[in-house]
Design a protein around this motif. Structure first.
Motif, PDB file in Angstrom:
ATOM      1  N   LYS A  50      31.770  14.450 -28.911  1.00 61.32           N
ATOM      2  CA  LYS A  50      31.171  15.176 -27.795  1.00 61.32           C
ATOM      3  C   LYS A  50      30.752  14.227 -26.680  1.00 61.32           C
ATOM      4  N   SER A  51      30.711  14.800 -25.497  1.00 62.07           N
ATOM      5  CA  SER A  51      30.098  14.092 -24.374  1.00 62.07           C
ATOM      6  C   SER A  51      28.587  14.249 -24.471  1.00 62.07           C
ATOM      7  N   ARG A  52      27.864  13.546 -23.614  1.00 64.47           N
ATOM      8  CA  ARG A  52      26.401  13.637 -23.647  1.00 64.47           C
ATOM      9  C   ARG A  52      25.925  15.058 -23.362  1.00 64.47           C
ATOM     10  N   GLN A  53      26.622  15.764 -22.462  1.00 63.93           N
ATOM     11  CA  GLN A  53      26.234  17.121 -22.149  1.00 63.93           C
ATOM     12  C   GLN A  53      26.504  18.051 -23.321  1.00 63.93           C
ATOM     13  N   ASP A  54      27.675  17.896 -23.970  1.00 67.18           N
ATOM     14  CA  ASP A  54      28.010  18.745 -25.118  1.00 67.18           C
ATOM     15  C   ASP A  54      27.092  18.493 -26.298  1.00 67.18           C
ATOM     16  N   LEU A  55      26.589  17.277 -26.434  1.00 72.87           N
ATOM     17  CA  LEU A  55      25.756  16.936 -27.586  1.00 72.87           C
ATOM     18  C   LEU A  55      24.520  17.828 -27.653  1.00 72.87           C
ATOM     19  N   PHE A  56      23.960  18.184 -26.527  1.00 74.88           N
ATOM     20  CA  PHE A  56      22.741  18.995 -26.506  1.00 74.88           C
ATOM     21  C   PHE A  56      23.014  20.467 -26.171  1.00 74.88           C
ATOM     22  N   LEU A  70      37.310   8.742 -28.023  1.00 82.68           N
ATOM     23  CA  LEU A  70      37.824   7.454 -27.545  1.00 82.68           C
ATOM     24  C   LEU A  70      36.956   6.895 -26.427  1.00 82.68           C
ATOM     25  N   ASP A  71      36.518   7.777 -25.529  1.00 82.40           N
ATOM     26  CA  ASP A  71      35.625   7.324 -24.462  1.00 82.40           C
ATOM     27  C   ASP A  71      34.300   6.823 -25.023  1.00 82.40           C
ATOM     28  N   ASN A  72      33.785   7.530 -26.034  1.00 85.35           N
ATOM     29  CA  ASN A  72      32.521   7.121 -26.637  1.00 85.35           C
ATOM     30  C   ASN A  72      32.659   5.768 -27.340  1.00 85.35           C
ATOM     31  N   GLY A  74      34.839   3.408 -26.573  1.00 84.68           N
ATOM     32  CA  GLY A  74      34.947   2.377 -25.540  1.00 84.68           C
ATOM     33  C   GLY A  74      33.594   2.013 -24.957  1.00 84.68           C
ATOM     34  N   HIS A  75      32.770   3.027 -24.705  1.00 82.01           N
ATOM     35  CA  HIS A  75      31.429   2.759 -24.165  1.00 82.01           C
ATOM     36  C   HIS A  75      30.568   2.021 -25.192  1.00 82.01           C
ATOM     37  N   LEU A  76      30.730   2.379 -26.474  1.00 83.00           N
ATOM     38  CA  LEU A  76      29.940   1.734 -27.532  1.00 83.00           C
ATOM     39  C   LEU A  76      30.191   0.231 -27.574  1.00 83.00           C
ATOM     40  N   PHE A  77      31.453  -0.168 -27.465  1.00 81.80           N
ATOM     41  CA  PHE A  77      31.793  -1.585 -27.594  1.00 81.80           C
ATOM     42  C   PHE A  77      31.590  -2.371 -26.294  1.00 81.80           C
ATOM     43  N   VAL A 267      27.586   7.539 -32.426  1.00 81.47           N
ATOM     44  CA  VAL A 267      28.915   6.925 -32.542  1.00 81.47           C
ATOM     45  C   VAL A 267      28.824   5.610 -33.305  1.00 81.47           C
ATOM     46  N   GLY A 268      27.767   4.839 -33.063  1.00 81.81           N
ATOM     47  CA  GLY A 268      27.586   3.595 -33.810  1.00 81.81           C
ATOM     48  C   GLY A 268      27.378   3.839 -35.293  1.00 81.81           C
ATOM     49  N   SER A 269      26.687   4.914 -35.649  1.00 83.48           N
ATOM     50  CA  SER A 269      26.496   5.253 -37.062  1.00 83.48           C
ATOM     51  C   SER A 269      27.826   5.595 -37.719  1.00 83.48           C
ATOM     52  N   LEU A 270      28.672   6.333 -36.998  1.00 83.64           N
ATOM     53  CA  LEU A 270      29.982   6.674 -37.547  1.00 83.64           C
ATOM     54  C   LEU A 270      30.818   5.422 -37.781  1.00 83.64           C
TER      55      LEU A 270
END
Length: 297
Positions: A50-56, A70-72, A74-77, A267-270
């Protein structure tokens, strides 16, 4: 003549009904345990898409409206100059190298307790069992005070060295040694002139491979999931393991109002779960055989 036969059939029908009820109850309990284990993982996988908006804005067990995994990732790393990769590397060193050395020490100690005779063996082994019963969280503060005395606070060694001590692994290794290593084989090696170290390395250790893998998996998982000791011992983010780094992100989202850190923590937990799954799949053949040690002697 028919009444005794009828009476004889009733106990059998009751036994079948009881067995069916027992199987149903066990199946239901196993199903609940599976749901308890898998539902959080399912939520984690779906939330990571999910995107940040979809998460909530969407249901917790619904995938993202726009597949953003994939976007999440990329942002995580990329966030904070790739600090997550550093946390992941730290955890691999803490857990991988630490578990490997701890397992080697545990297997050697368990073999010695089982096969060698030395004064006070059972009393020393009693101290090992006492160490099994002491939870790791109860030792975190004493370990911190000792580390402070020798200058290991906020260093790699302050977290790494405590992981080399694994009393439960010593206990398991002794059980494995009693089940896997015949005394007759060791006596034959000694009669051929092999010393104790060579006998252990060349004869006993190959027989204890399932034990080694099993203890390694247990200790690797324990160090990988360790949280309280790094929390007490470390203040430098560059030395954090993954769990402590994720906690920092989650705390930042709660206390400082950074909602983007929620998604980073998810995402980091996953990603942090993936190495454990891969390791268990790779070593499950040895792990399964190791768990049956001592069942048949």
């Amino acid at each position: 003549m028919t009444e005794p036969a009828t009476l004889g059939r009733r106990p059998r029908s009751r036994q079948r009904a009881s067995a069916l009820l027992s199987r149903t109850g066990v199946t239901a309990m196993l199903g609940l345990a599976a749901l308890y284990t898998l539902l959080p993982l399912l939520w984690l996988v779906l939330s990571a898409t999910k995107s940040r908006q979809d998460l909530f804005a969407t249901n917790g067990f619904a995938p993202g409206r726009h597949f953003a995994l994939l976007d999440n990732l990329g942002h995580l790393f990329q966030v904070d100059d790739g600090i997550y990769l550093r946390w992941l590397l730290n955890t691999v060193l803490y857990a991988g190298l630490g578990a490997l050395l701890a397992t080697a020490f545990s297997v050697a100690a368990g073999y010695a307790f089982d096969k060698l005779a030395f004064p006070g063996k059972e009393r020393v082994f009693g101290l090992v069992l006492l160490g099994v019963m002491v939870p790791g969280t109860a030792l975190a503060i004493p370990l911190y005070l000792i580390a402070a005395q020798v200058g290991l606070v906020n260093t790699f060694w302050g977290v790494f060295l405590p992981g080399l001590v694994y009393p439960f692994g010593v206990y398991l290794a002794r059980v494995f040694s009693a089940s896997y290593v015949p005394d007759e084989v060791l006596e034959a090696a000694r009669m051929d002139g092999a010393g104790e170290i060579r006998t252990f390395c060349r004869i006993a250790f190959p027989m204890l491979t399932p034990a080694f893998v099993t203890i390694f998996l247990f200790q690797f998982t324990q160090i990988w999931n360790s949280f309280f000791l790094p929390l007490v011992m470390l203040s430098d983010q560059r030395l954090f393991p993954v769990n402590l780094g994720l906690y920092e992100w989650y705390s930042s989202a709660l206390s400082q109002g950074h909602p983007q850190d929620y998604l980073l923590a998810i995402v980091g937990s996953l990603v942090s779960v993936a190495p454990l799954v891969v390791l268990f799949l790779m070593l499950q053949r040895f792990w399964k055989s190791g768990l049956t040690a001592g069942a048949v002697k």
